[in-house]
Motif scaffolding. Structure first.
Motif, PDB file in Angstrom:
ATOM      1  N   MET A  91       0.847  -1.177   0.000  1.00  0.00           N
ATOM      2  CA  MET A  91       0.000   0.000   0.000  1.00  0.00           C
ATOM      3  C   MET A  91       0.890   1.236   0.000  1.00  0.00           C
ATOM      4  O   MET A  91       1.750   1.396   0.860  1.00  0.00           O
ATOM      5  N   GLY A  92       0.699   2.133  -0.964  1.00  0.00           N
ATOM      6  CA  GLY A  92       1.536   3.312  -1.105  1.00  0.00           C
ATOM      7  C   GLY A  92       1.163   4.413  -0.125  1.00  0.00           C
ATOM      8  O   GLY A  92       0.046   4.471   0.374  1.00  0.00           O
ATOM      9  N   THR A  93       2.108   5.268   0.119  1.00  0.00           N
ATOM     10  CA  THR A  93       1.884   6.407   0.997  1.00  0.00           C
ATOM     11  C   THR A  93       1.376   7.568   0.162  1.00  0.00           C
ATOM     12  O   THR A  93       2.016   7.974  -0.807  1.00  0.00           O
ATOM     13  N   THR A  94       0.225   8.094   0.536  1.00  0.00           N
ATOM     14  CA  THR A  94      -0.344   9.221  -0.183  1.00  0.00           C
ATOM     15  C   THR A  94       0.197  10.528   0.380  1.00  0.00           C
ATOM     16  O   THR A  94       0.806  10.561   1.451  1.00  0.00           O
ATOM     17  N   MET A  95      -0.056  11.610  -0.345  1.00  0.00           N
ATOM     18  CA  MET A  95       0.359  12.929   0.125  1.00  0.00           C
ATOM     19  C   MET A  95      -0.338  13.259   1.445  1.00  0.00           C
ATOM     20  O   MET A  95       0.275  13.823   2.349  1.00  0.00           O
ATOM     21  N   ALA A  96      -1.607  12.867   1.569  1.00  0.00           N
ATOM     22  CA  ALA A  96      -2.336  13.104   2.823  1.00  0.00           C
ATOM     23  C   ALA A  96      -1.688  12.337   3.974  1.00  0.00           C
ATOM     24  O   ALA A  96      -1.577  12.863   5.087  1.00  0.00           O
ATOM     25  N   ASP A  97      -1.248  11.101   3.713  1.00  0.00           N
ATOM     26  CA  ASP A  97      -0.545  10.319   4.737  1.00  0.00           C
ATOM     27  C   ASP A  97       0.745  11.005   5.155  1.00  0.00           C
ATOM     28  O   ASP A  97       1.075  11.063   6.344  1.00  0.00           O
ATOM     29  N   GLN A  98       1.476  11.521   4.191  1.00  0.00           N
ATOM     30  CA  GLN A  98       2.742  12.202   4.488  1.00  0.00           C
ATOM     31  C   GLN A  98       2.497  13.449   5.335  1.00  0.00           C
ATOM     32  O   GLN A  98       3.256  13.738   6.259  1.00  0.00           O
ATOM     33  N   ARG A  99       1.416  14.177   5.028  1.00  0.00           N
ATOM     34  CA  ARG A  99       1.084  15.376   5.821  1.00  0.00           C
ATOM     35  C   ARG A  99       0.719  14.987   7.249  1.00  0.00           C
ATOM     36  O   ARG A  99       1.137  15.641   8.200  1.00  0.00           O
ATOM     37  N   LEU A 100      -0.065  13.919   7.392  1.00  0.00           N
ATOM     38  CA  LEU A 100      -0.417  13.456   8.744  1.00  0.00           C
ATOM     39  C   LEU A 100       0.819  12.976   9.501  1.00  0.00           C
ATOM     40  O   LEU A 100       0.957  13.252  10.695  1.00  0.00           O
ATOM     41  N   ASP A 101       1.714  12.273   8.820  1.00  0.00           N
ATOM     42  CA  ASP A 101       2.962  11.825   9.458  1.00  0.00           C
ATOM     43  C   ASP A 101       3.739  13.022   9.984  1.00  0.00           C
ATOM     44  O   ASP A 101       4.209  13.024  11.126  1.00  0.00           O
ATOM     45  N   ALA A 102       3.892  14.054   9.146  1.00  0.00           N
ATOM     46  CA  ALA A 102       4.634  15.261   9.547  1.00  0.00           C
ATOM     47  C   ALA A 102       3.933  15.962  10.704  1.00  0.00           C
ATOM     48  O   ALA A 102       4.582  16.433  11.642  1.00  0.00           O
ATOM     49  N   LEU A 103       2.618  15.998  10.652  1.00  0.00           N
ATOM     50  CA  LEU A 103       1.838  16.654  11.701  1.00  0.00           C
ATOM     51  C   LEU A 103       2.001  15.944  13.039  1.00  0.00           C
ATOM     52  O   LEU A 103       2.322  16.566  14.058  1.00  0.00           O
ATOM     53  N   PHE A 104       1.813  14.628  13.043  1.00  0.00           N
ATOM     54  CA  PHE A 104       1.915  13.890  14.306  1.00  0.00           C
ATOM     55  C   PHE A 104       3.356  13.823  14.805  1.00  0.00           C
ATOM     56  O   PHE A 104       3.592  13.812  16.012  1.00  0.00           O
ATOM     57  N   THR A 105       4.326  13.831  13.894  1.00  0.00           N
ATOM     58  CA  THR A 105       5.721  13.908  14.309  1.00  0.00           C
ATOM     59  C   THR A 105       5.981  15.250  14.997  1.00  0.00           C
ATOM     60  O   THR A 105       6.614  15.305  16.056  1.00  0.00           O
ATOM     61  N   ALA A 106       5.472  16.316  14.408  1.00  0.00           N
ATOM     62  CA  ALA A 106       5.644  17.643  15.007  1.00  0.00           C
ATOM     63  C   ALA A 106       5.009  17.700  16.391  1.00  0.00           C
ATOM     64  O   ALA A 106       5.577  18.264  17.327  1.00  0.00           O
ATOM     65  N   LEU A 107       3.835  17.097  16.537  1.00  0.00           N
ATOM     66  CA  LEU A 107       3.123  17.143  17.815  1.00  0.00           C
ATOM     67  C   LEU A 107       3.646  16.132  18.836  1.00  0.00           C
ATOM     68  O   LEU A 107       3.204  16.140  19.984  1.00  0.00           O
ATOM     69  N   SER A 108       4.600  15.297  18.433  1.00  0.00           N
ATOM     70  CA  SER A 108       5.119  14.288  19.359  1.00  0.00           C
ATOM     71  C   SER A 108       6.057  14.888  20.406  1.00  0.00           C
ATOM     72  O   SER A 108       6.363  14.240  21.399  1.00  0.00           O
ATOM     73  N   ASP A 109       6.479  16.109  20.201  1.00  0.00           N
ATOM     74  CA  ASP A 109       7.420  16.746  21.123  1.00  0.00           C
ATOM     75  C   ASP A 109       6.683  17.734  22.038  1.00  0.00           C
ATOM     76  O   ASP A 109       5.915  18.572  21.562  1.00  0.00           O
ATOM     77  N   PRO A 110       6.905  17.648  23.359  1.00  0.00           N
ATOM     78  CA  PRO A 110       6.184  18.524  24.292  1.00  0.00           C
ATOM     79  C   PRO A 110       6.474  20.010  24.087  1.00  0.00           C
ATOM     80  O   PRO A 110       5.581  20.838  24.262  1.00  0.00           O
ATOM     81  N   THR A 111       7.699  20.359  23.700  1.00  0.00           N
ATOM     82  CA  THR A 111       8.006  21.773  23.448  1.00  0.00           C
ATOM     83  C   THR A 111       7.203  22.285  22.268  1.00  0.00           C
ATOM     84  O   THR A 111       6.627  23.379  22.321  1.00  0.00           O
ATOM     85  N   ARG A 112       7.131  21.485  21.208  1.00  0.00           N
ATOM     86  CA  ARG A 112       6.362  21.918  20.027  1.00  0.00           C
ATOM     87  C   ARG A 112       4.876  21.996  20.343  1.00  0.00           C
ATOM     88  O   ARG A 112       4.195  22.918  19.890  1.00  0.00           O
ATOM     89  N   ARG A 113       4.358  21.059  21.138  1.00  0.00           N
ATOM     90  CA  ARG A 113       2.941  21.147  21.534  1.00  0.00           C
ATOM     91  C   ARG A 113       2.701  22.426  22.330  1.00  0.00           C
ATOM     92  O   ARG A 113       1.684  23.096  22.161  1.00  0.00           O
ATOM     93  N   ASP A 114       3.644  22.769  23.194  1.00  0.00           N
ATOM     94  CA  ASP A 114       3.516  23.988  23.989  1.00  0.00           C
ATOM     95  C   ASP A 114       3.530  25.233  23.094  1.00  0.00           C
ATOM     96  O   ASP A 114       2.744  26.148  23.290  1.00  0.00           O
ATOM     97  N   ILE A 115       4.414  25.234  22.095  1.00  0.00           N
ATOM     98  CA  ILE A 115       4.469  26.359  21.161  1.00  0.00           C
ATOM     99  C   ILE A 115       3.135  26.493  20.427  1.00  0.00           C
ATOM    100  O   ILE A 115       2.597  27.599  20.286  1.00  0.00           O
ATOM    101  N   VAL A 116       2.585  25.387  19.977  1.00  0.00           N
ATOM    102  CA  VAL A 116       1.280  25.414  19.296  1.00  0.00           C
ATOM    103  C   VAL A 116       0.212  25.974  20.232  1.00  0.00           C
ATOM    104  O   VAL A 116      -0.585  26.841  19.846  1.00  0.00           O
TER     105      VAL A 116
END
Length: 115
Positions: free
Chosen positions: A1-26
């Motif tokens: 199963m291939g990775t879609t652009m939407a999947d890549q965006r979600l991956d980047a989003l959840f990776t960004a939110l995986s860090d407590p400092t970045r969640r705090d900045i948001v």
């Protein structure tokens, strides 16, 4: 199963939110724009480290940087959060439906055993 652009965006989003400092900045940007210097104030880290966190958030689409002033304030991009919430809600609904079907199946099995 291939990775879609939407999947890549979600991956980047959840990776960004995986860090407590970045969640705090948001969370802090939910109240309005802020400069990198303002965002860096409460953290015991270098300005370079905070800038790196901001770049990760920018790549994920969660925040954008203003181009009209020298300070280039950071701002939250709510549409990106909405995409994540939509995915989470869709997943929650799917799993809830599966659990309901499982409960129904188990109830039928138990009725059959009780005879």
């Amino acid at each position: 199963m291939g990775t879609t652009m939407a999947d890549q965006r979600l991956d980047a989003l959840f990776t960004a939110l995986s860090d407590p400092t970045r969640r705090d900045i948001v969370a802090r940007l939910c109240t309005g724009e802020a400069t990198v210097k303002e965002l860096a104030e409460p953290y015991a880290m270098t300005m370079q480290a905070v800038s790196q966190h901001i770049r990760v958030l920018e790549r994920s689409g969660l925040i954008s940087r203003g181009r009209h002033r020298q300070t280039r304030p950071c701002r939250l991009e709510p549409a990106t959060l909405a995409a994540a919430l939509s995915w989470i809600e869709e997943s929650r609904r799917t799993w809830s439906e599966r659990m309901d079907r499982l409960e129904t199946h188990l109830a039928r099995v138990q009725e059959g055993e009780g005879r």
